[in-house]
Design a protein around this motif. Structure first.
Motif, PDB file in Angstrom:
ATOM      1  N   VAL A 190      15.224  11.320   0.843  1.00 53.33           N
ATOM      2  CA  VAL A 190      15.464  12.396  -0.089  1.00 53.33           C
ATOM      3  C   VAL A 190      14.582  12.131  -1.553  1.00 53.33           C
ATOM      4  N   PHE A 191      14.317  10.630  -1.803  1.00 54.23           N
ATOM      5  CA  PHE A 191      13.720  10.451  -3.126  1.00 54.23           C
ATOM      6  C   PHE A 191      12.127  10.470  -2.512  1.00 54.23           C
ATOM      7  N   LEU A 192      11.721   9.852  -1.649  1.00 54.19           N
ATOM      8  CA  LEU A 192      10.227   9.546  -1.351  1.00 54.19           C
ATOM      9  C   LEU A 192       9.634  10.917  -1.286  1.00 54.19           C
ATOM     10  N   GLY A 193      10.241  11.967  -0.808  1.00 49.12           N
ATOM     11  CA  GLY A 193       9.741  13.371  -0.439  1.00 49.12           C
ATOM     12  C   GLY A 193       9.421  13.927  -2.028  1.00 49.12           C
ATOM     13  N   ALA A 194      10.011  13.635  -2.947  1.00 44.48           N
ATOM     14  CA  ALA A 194       9.709  13.900  -4.258  1.00 44.48           C
ATOM     15  C   ALA A 194       9.014  13.342  -5.107  1.00 44.48           C
ATOM     16  N   SER A 195       7.514  13.170  -4.552  1.00 47.79           N
ATOM     17  CA  SER A 195       6.635  12.352  -5.005  1.00 47.79           C
ATOM     18  C   SER A 195       6.017  12.374  -6.297  1.00 47.79           C
ATOM     19  N   ASN A 196       6.554  13.669  -6.753  1.00 51.06           N
ATOM     20  CA  ASN A 196       6.086  13.794  -8.314  1.00 51.06           C
ATOM     21  C   ASN A 196       6.869  12.707  -9.221  1.00 51.06           C
ATOM     22  N   ARG A 197       8.055  12.607  -8.969  1.00 51.42           N
ATOM     23  CA  ARG A 197       9.061  11.918  -9.658  1.00 51.42           C
ATOM     24  C   ARG A 197       9.097  10.354  -9.195  1.00 51.42           C
ATOM     25  N   TYR A 198       9.524  10.328  -7.789  1.00 55.51           N
ATOM     26  CA  TYR A 198       9.915   8.975  -7.422  1.00 55.51           C
ATOM     27  C   TYR A 198       8.757   8.578  -6.583  1.00 55.51           C
ATOM     28  N   ALA A 199       8.467   7.006  -6.790  1.00 55.50           N
ATOM     29  CA  ALA A 199       7.119   6.435  -5.927  1.00 55.50           C
ATOM     30  C   ALA A 199       7.444   5.143  -5.755  1.00 55.50           C
ATOM     31  N   VAL A 200       7.135   4.754  -4.761  1.00 59.12           N
ATOM     32  CA  VAL A 200       7.212   3.411  -4.203  1.00 59.12           C
ATOM     33  C   VAL A 200       6.273   2.306  -4.758  1.00 59.12           C
ATOM     34  N   LYS A 201       7.156   1.433  -5.555  1.00 57.86           N
ATOM     35  CA  LYS A 201       6.603   0.310  -6.371  1.00 57.86           C
ATOM     36  C   LYS A 201       6.067  -0.844  -5.403  1.00 57.86           C
ATOM     37  N   ALA A 202       7.088  -1.250  -4.460  1.00 58.19           N
ATOM     38  CA  ALA A 202       6.744  -2.262  -3.719  1.00 58.19           C
ATOM     39  C   ALA A 202       7.583  -2.384  -2.174  1.00 58.19           C
ATOM     40  N   VAL A 203       6.973  -2.991  -1.453  1.00 55.58           N
ATOM     41  CA  VAL A 203       7.710  -3.151   0.042  1.00 55.58           C
ATOM     42  C   VAL A 203       7.819  -4.779  -0.038  1.00 55.58           C
ATOM     43  N   TYR A 204       8.841  -5.115   0.757  1.00 55.66           N
ATOM     44  CA  TYR A 204       9.075  -6.703   1.036  1.00 55.66           C
ATOM     45  C   TYR A 204       9.614  -6.436   2.445  1.00 55.66           C
ATOM     46  N   ASN A 205       9.444  -7.669   3.060  1.00 63.02           N
ATOM     47  CA  ASN A 205      10.186  -7.896   4.289  1.00 63.02           C
ATOM     48  C   ASN A 205      11.629  -8.405   4.144  1.00 63.02           C
ATOM     49  N   LYS A 206      12.361  -8.455   5.231  1.00 65.05           N
ATOM     50  CA  LYS A 206      13.931  -8.668   4.981  1.00 65.05           C
ATOM     51  C   LYS A 206      13.772 -10.218   4.506  1.00 65.05           C
ATOM     52  N   LYS A 207      12.780 -11.025   4.573  1.00 65.60           N
ATOM     53  CA  LYS A 207      13.078 -12.347   4.020  1.00 65.60           C
ATOM     54  C   LYS A 207      12.697 -12.312   2.445  1.00 65.60           C
ATOM     55  N   GLY A 208      12.121 -11.278   2.120  1.00 68.58           N
ATOM     56  CA  GLY A 208      11.961 -11.111   0.497  1.00 68.58           C
ATOM     57  C   GLY A 208      10.481 -11.314   0.336  1.00 68.58           C
ATOM     58  N   GLU A 209       9.690 -11.585   1.256  1.00 67.31           N
ATOM     59  CA  GLU A 209       8.378 -11.790   1.164  1.00 67.31           C
ATOM     60  C   GLU A 209       7.552 -10.421   0.862  1.00 67.31           C
ATOM     61  N   PRO A 210       6.663 -10.325  -0.403  1.00 67.64           N
ATOM     62  CA  PRO A 210       5.867  -9.115  -0.530  1.00 67.64           C
ATOM     63  C   PRO A 210       5.068  -8.681   0.542  1.00 67.64           C
ATOM     64  N   ALA A 211       4.995  -7.501   0.863  1.00 66.46           N
ATOM     65  CA  ALA A 211       4.129  -6.853   1.964  1.00 66.46           C
ATOM     66  C   ALA A 211       3.323  -6.003   1.042  1.00 66.46           C
ATOM     67  N   ALA A 212       3.697  -5.161   0.044  1.00 66.10           N
ATOM     68  CA  ALA A 212       2.818  -4.004  -0.537  1.00 66.10           C
ATOM     69  C   ALA A 212       3.447  -4.111  -1.831  1.00 66.10           C
ATOM     70  N   VAL A 213       2.353  -3.652  -3.043  1.00 66.44           N
ATOM     71  CA  VAL A 213       2.773  -3.401  -4.179  1.00 66.44           C
ATOM     72  C   VAL A 213       1.766  -2.189  -4.677  1.00 66.44           C
ATOM     73  N   SER A 214       2.392  -1.244  -5.418  1.00 65.57           N
ATOM     74  CA  SER A 214       1.470  -0.193  -6.021  1.00 65.57           C
ATOM     75  C   SER A 214       1.326  -0.427  -7.548  1.00 65.57           C
ATOM     76  N   SER A 215       0.274   0.485  -7.933  1.00 63.82           N
ATOM     77  CA  SER A 215       0.296   0.628  -9.765  1.00 63.82           C
ATOM     78  C   SER A 215       1.557   1.432 -10.288  1.00 63.82           C
ATOM     79  N   THR A 216       2.341   1.965  -9.344  1.00 59.57           N
ATOM     80  CA  THR A 216       3.352   2.887  -9.791  1.00 59.57           C
ATOM     81  C   THR A 216       3.919   2.258 -11.148  1.00 59.57           C
ATOM     82  N   GLN A 217       4.074   3.221 -12.285  1.00 60.94           N
ATOM     83  CA  GLN A 217       4.772   2.750 -13.612  1.00 60.94           C
ATOM     84  C   GLN A 217       5.475   3.933 -13.946  1.00 60.94           C
TER      85      GLN A 217
END
Ligand code: F6R
Ligand code: MG
Length: 360
Positions: A190-217
């Motif tokens: 619902v949010f990711l589809g509105a990419s003009n306003r909502y943007a993925v900042k980071a992705v983690y695995n379920k252990k909490g280790e960082p998988a991806a990070v963006s320059s979103t601010q």
């Protein structure tokens, strides 16, 4: 100590117009970091996509380290001197603050950084885009980390089968929320589809280790309008529990539409290109993405491999060009041109003021 991978980017002058970065600026950045980064950085690579200079750096100082951010800021400042001398277009344009104040966030440049324990083998990809905005990563990140039709590892790799967590930023309210995937993908979309306003900042695995990070601010509010969406970067760790390199690249085989392009006011296809082809010229575009792959070795950036130089992405480029032809025929009409409230340029207030009495 843990390793930190920091990517900081800024447009501090284009050549010609908003198309590319002059080689003398890249030389200046390399010389400056070579000297001032001693004792601070493990390694660095200076590159560009379109009119943006990208500083890819490894170090042991953690994220939000003011010494590292200042190094990037000072590098851009010294490049600005060169840009001014050559009268490059928009010299120093992304350096919005007068002086450095501890953290480069909110000062104009874009930042993506993550700290992690370097694995026995650590493949990473740095994606860098020009003529678009951070929401451009939403669709590819969803595919990489939540869509089994893209990432078969989610289905058949026991190390990925638990799924991932997405940290999503509301760039207007400046609030973030974490979604567990695959459990919450319907809510998240619902949010990711509105990419003009909502943007993925980071992705983690379920252990909490960082998988991806963006320059979103957060977006800046200026003169009552939200501005400051910027050409974004994205770091993705790959293999062995994270998406395979090919799974991280696969979303870009189908160029999706992103906001940006001419005057930051048009939708266009995000075209994956080699670093040599990261020079958007047609209608100042179409928007481009490059991918530099590295193997990290005790902090050293081994590589880069120019991932989209592969012929396997030729068809994606052809498709992007076809989409570009089609959209260009619409000229000033939506949905090629962005909706009124999302354009970076507008004459509406003046035109409306002049014509308001003629509306009856
Ligand atoms: C898009 C971009 C360019 C400029 C355009 C007009 O992000 O940077 O498309 O918006 O070239 O630039 P100005 O207003 O500087 O003449
Ligand atoms: Mg740019």
């Amino acid at each position: 100590a843990k390793l930190t991978l920091t990517v900081i980017k800024a447009d501090i002058g284009g050549c010609v117009g908003h198309c590319s970065v002059h080689p003398q600026l890249l030389d200046e950045a390399r010389n400056f970091i070579e000297e001032k980064g001693k004792g601070l950085l493990e390694d660095y690579v200076v590159t560009h996509v379109g009119d943006d200079i990208n500083l890819i750096m490894t170090h042991r100082k953690g994220v939000d380290c003011s010494d590292i951010h200042k190094l990037a800021w000072d590098t851009f400042l010294s490049c600005t001197q060169v840009a001014k001398r050559l009268k490059l277009y928009g010299a120093g344009q992304d350096l919005l603050a007068d002086s450095f104040s501890g953290n480069i966030k909110g000062m104009g440049p874009g930042v993506a950084e993550m700290e992690f324990e370097e694995r026995p083998s650590e493949p990473v990809i740095v994606f860098m885009a020009d003529k678009t905005e951070p929401g451009a990563w939403n669709l590819p990140l969803y595919k990489m980390f939540a869509d089994p039709f893209n990432t078969i590892g989610l289905v058949i790799d026991p190390k990925m089968h638990d799924g991932f967590k997405f940290e999503v930023l509301d760039t207007v309210e400046n609030k973030k929320i974490v979604f567990n995937c695959p459990e919450e993908i319907y809510d998240m979309l619902v949010f990711l589809g509105a990419s003009n306003r909502y943007a993925v900042k980071a992705v983690y695995n379920k252990k909490g280790e960082p998988a991806a990070v963006s320059s979103t601010q957060r977006m800046n509010l200026m003169a009552g309008r939200y501005v400051g969406k910027d050409d974004p970067v994205l770091i993705v760790r790959c293999q062995n529990g994270f998406p395979a390199v090919g799974e991280a690249l696969e979303p870009f085989a189908n160029p999706h539409l992103v906001a940006g392009w001419m005057r930051g006011s048009h939708f266009g296809p995000l075209m994956p290109v080699s670093c040599d082809d990261a020079t958007p010229t047609r209608f100042d575009g179409p928007p481009r993405v490059v991918a530099m792959g590295f193997q990290l070795a005790e902090g050293k950036l081994v590589g880069p491999q120019d991932m989209f130089a592969d012929v396997a992405f030729d068809r994606a480029r052809q498709k992007a060009l076809k989409i570009a032809d089609y959209l260009r025929q619409l000229g000033p009409f939506e949905p090629h041109r962005l909706p009124l409230d999302e354009m970076e340029y507008t004459t509406m207030p003046q035109v409306m003021e002049r014509l308001k009495d003629r509306f009856e």
